[in-house]
Design an enzyme around this catalytic site. Structure first.
Site, short mmCIF file in Angstrom:
data_model
loop_
_atom_site.label_atom_id
_atom_site.label_comp_id
_atom_site.label_asym_id
_atom_site.label_seq_id
_atom_site.Cartn_x
_atom_site.Cartn_y
_atom_site.Cartn_z
N CYS A 129 79.84 37.69 -4.94
CA CYS A 129 79.02 36.18 -4.94
C CYS A 129 77.99 35.92 -6.58
CB CYS A 129 77.71 35.69 -4.09
SG CYS A 129 76.99 37.03 -4.15
N HIS A 243 71.33 33.08 -6.41
CA HIS A 243 71.16 34.75 -7.44
C HIS A 243 70.65 34.41 -8.92
CE1 HIS A 243 72.74 36.46 -3.49
NE2 HIS A 243 73.78 36.58 -3.57
P1 NAP Z 1 77.44 35.47 9.32
O1 NAP Z 1 76.40 34.82 9.25
O2 NAP Z 1 76.86 36.75 10.31
O3 NAP Z 1 78.72 35.25 10.16
C1 NAP Z 1 79.80 36.32 10.45
C2 NAP Z 1 80.54 35.25 10.76
O4 NAP Z 1 82.28 36.15 10.95
C3 NAP Z 1 80.45 34.14 11.99
O5 NAP Z 1 80.96 32.95 12.68
C4 NAP Z 1 80.97 35.44 13.19
O6 NAP Z 1 81.80 34.75 14.29
C5 NAP Z 1 81.81 35.70 12.90
N1 NAP Z 1 82.86 36.91 12.68
C6 NAP Z 1 82.27 38.47 12.73
N2 NAP Z 1 83.28 38.49 13.31
C7 NAP Z 1 84.39 38.20 14.04
C8 NAP Z 1 85.75 38.48 14.98
N3 NAP Z 1 86.00 39.34 15.19
N4 NAP Z 1 86.29 37.70 14.92
C9 NAP Z 1 86.18 36.04 14.61
N5 NAP Z 1 84.98 36.04 13.91
C10 NAP Z 1 83.98 36.84 13.56
O7 NAP Z 1 77.72 36.19 7.64
P2 NAP Z 1 77.59 35.67 6.22
O8 NAP Z 1 76.55 35.13 5.69
O9 NAP Z 1 78.24 33.57 6.68
O10 NAP Z 1 79.32 36.17 6.03
C11 NAP Z 1 80.18 36.77 6.07
C12 NAP Z 1 81.41 37.26 5.72
O11 NAP Z 1 81.51 36.79 4.36
C13 NAP Z 1 80.68 38.60 4.27
O12 NAP Z 1 80.76 39.74 5.90
C14 NAP Z 1 81.26 38.58 4.31
O13 NAP Z 1 82.35 39.62 4.12
C15 NAP Z 1 81.68 37.27 3.24
N6 NAP Z 1 80.58 37.52 2.15
C16 NAP Z 1 80.92 37.18 0.59
C17 NAP Z 1 79.94 36.93 -0.30
C18 NAP Z 1 80.61 36.22 -1.32
O14 NAP Z 1 79.89 37.24 -1.89
N7 NAP Z 1 81.43 36.04 -1.92
C19 NAP Z 1 78.69 36.04 0.12
C20 NAP Z 1 78.49 36.49 1.68
C21 NAP Z 1 79.41 36.74 2.35
P3 NAP Z 1 81.02 34.55 15.79
O15 NAP Z 1 79.72 33.54 15.23
O16 NAP Z 1 81.58 33.80 16.79
O17 NAP Z 1 79.91 35.94 15.92
O1 3JN Z 2 74.38 40.85 -0.15
C1 3JN Z 2 74.75 39.72 -1.27
O2 3JN Z 2 74.00 39.18 -1.76
C2 3JN Z 2 76.61 39.80 -1.24
C3 3JN Z 2 77.11 40.33 -0.05
C4 3JN Z 2 78.06 39.98 -0.03
C5 3JN Z 2 78.84 41.03 1.59
C6 3JN Z 2 77.83 41.34 2.00
C7 3JN Z 2 78.51 41.51 3.30
C8 3JN Z 2 79.74 41.80 3.22
C9 3JN Z 2 80.14 41.01 1.54
C10 3JN Z 2 80.96 40.81 -0.08
O3 3JN Z 2 81.34 39.60 -0.48
O4 3JN Z 2 81.06 41.36 -0.72
C11 3JN Z 2 80.38 41.75 2.03
C12 3JN Z 2 81.90 42.64 2.01
O5 3JN Z 2 82.20 43.81 1.98
O6 3JN Z 2 83.26 41.79 2.69
#
Ligand code: NAP
Ligand code: 3JN
Length: 338
Positions: A129, A243
């Site tokens: 992000c 952010h």
């Molecule tokens: P979150 O609210 O904790 O949601 C996690 C999601 O992943 C839930 O739907 C969860 O399902 C699912 N999940 C976890 N383990 C799984 C598995 N083994 N099989 C299937 N589904 C699974 O987290 P979030 O904030 O949405 O973030 C999710 C991911 O997006 C992060 O880990 C990161 O890699 C990425 N992310 C990227 C950015 C970015 O900068 N682009 C920002 C934030 C996050 P359940 O509800 O069933 O547990």
């Molecule tokens: O902390 C934030 O503001 C962004 C977080 C992103 C994040 C959180 C957990 C795992 C990431 C990411 O997108 O880089 C990951 C990841 O490494 O997938």
């Protein structure tokens, strides 16, 4: 118009929820949707355009018959499951860091490097992000003046850390308001309410955190220029959403604030909010739920030649995650790849 079978993996999460909203709001041409998550969520339903859709268990067969899957279920889940989706012929747009630095996977911000997308590269990475909103602003400036160096400090909201991050700020703020004992943090290493934490993710041996090194490495790859030097300090702040970043750049060619404003005003996805006399500059509360990247406080650095500094704010769950992912899918359609 052709319509597509779309899967959302991690549909029950904070980012997954925004992905569903973006597909709805942007009227993505959906033929059918499939919402996938872990065993914890099976039995739940989620709404899509007013209809209840059951959450299904993610399996290695989930990609069969699907056209495109938006993943936001963490790096390990993506490493484990994206290849079976790609093998089934489904494009994967993954929000985790699992594939970002893989040479076979494009790392894409549609305003910056849409031409990195191709038919044969089925797994596409969505950048971090903090990187996304920064490169949206850097690109038009780089094209004009060639950026040599970037020094950035981030002010990252708690929603970047998912539902537990949001819960920490809410429960701690409520406890403070009621004069109750501060609850122990569930997500962050320290109390986040009324505090700043200069650590996001774990530390690398070089003293930077992994979040900071993502900004360095991803910027070079997206901008297609390994020579751009990036030094980041990433800070968690007690803000729910959006952010903010203080960005300093040094350019090869002279770049006045007036020229920078002109370039940024014309750039896709950016809104310049820069009228200091009237107190106009971007702030996280104002950027919440909006799809643009806002830039303000544009000024020359008084301490060196060819230095420019500015302030960038964007909704981390939209342009920083869900919106960019949906825009990549839209770009695949526009380029006749999907
Ligand atoms: P979150 O609210 O904790 O949601 C996690 C999601 O992943 C839930 O739907 C969860 O399902 C699912 N999940 C976890 N383990 C799984 C598995 N083994 N099989 C299937 N589904 C699974 O987290 P979030 O904030 O949405 O973030 C999710 C991911 O997006 C992060 O880990 C990161 O890699 C990425 N992310 C990227 C950015 C970015 O900068 N682009 C920002 C934030 C996050 P359940 O509800 O069933 O547990
Ligand atoms: O902390 C934030 O503001 C962004 C977080 C992103 C994040 C959180 C957990 C795992 C990431 C990411 O997108 O880089 C990951 C990841 O490494 O997938």
């Amino acid at each position: 118009m052709k319509k597509y079978k779309v899967a959302v993996v991690g549909a029950t999460g904070v980012v997954g929820n925004e992905m569903i909203k973006m597909l709805e709001e942007r009227n993505f041409p959906v033929e059918s949707v499939k919402f996938l998550a872990s065993a914890r969520s099976v039995g739940k339903t989620l709404k899509f355009k007013g209809k209840d859709i059951p959450v299904e268990l993610l399996t290695h067969d989930s990609g069969k018959g699907m056209d495109v899957a938006l993943f936001s279920a963490g790096g390990q889940t993506s490493k484990d499951f994206s290849p079976s989706f790609a093998k089934a012929g489904c494009f994967v747009i993954d929000n985790s860091s699992a594939w970002r630095m893989d040479d076979n996977c494009p790392l894409v911000v549609p305003e910056v490097n849409p031409d990195d997308l191709s038919k044969d590269k089925k797994i596409i990475a969505n950048p971090n992000c903090s990187t996304i909103q920064m490169v949206v602003a850097l690109k038009p400036l780089h094209d004009f003046a060639k950026i040599k160096r970037v020094v950035v400090s981030t002010y990252q909201s708690v929603s970047g850390a998912g539902s537990k991050g949001l819960a920490d700020l809410e429960s701690q703020t409520k406890a403070y308001g009621k004069g109750e004992k501060m609850p122990a943090p569930a997500k962050f290493p320290y109390q986040i309410a009324f505090n700043l934490i200069p650590q996001i993710d774990v530390f690398d041996p070089n003293g930077y955190t992994k979040e900071e090194m993502k900004m360095t490495n991803e910027t070079k790859k997206i901008m297609g220029d390994k020579s751009i030097l990036v030094s980041a300090t990433c800070v968690r702040v007690p803000v729910f959403r959006s952010h903010s970043e203080s960005v300093w750049i040094e350019t090869e060619k002279e770049l006045t604030p007036q020229k920078a404003k002109e370039l940024l005003s014309k750039a896709k996805g950016i809104e310049v909010m820069d009228d200091p006399e009237k107190g106009i500059y971007p702030m996280p509360l104002q950027a919440e739920n909006l799809q643009k990247t806002f830039v303000g406080r544009i000024r020359s650095d008084i301490s060196c030649a060819n230095g420019l500094t500015f302030w960038v704010v964007s909704d981390n769950l939209l342009k920083g995650a869900a919106l960019n992912a949906v825009e990549i899918a839209e770009m695949l359609i526009a380029k006749n790849i999907l």
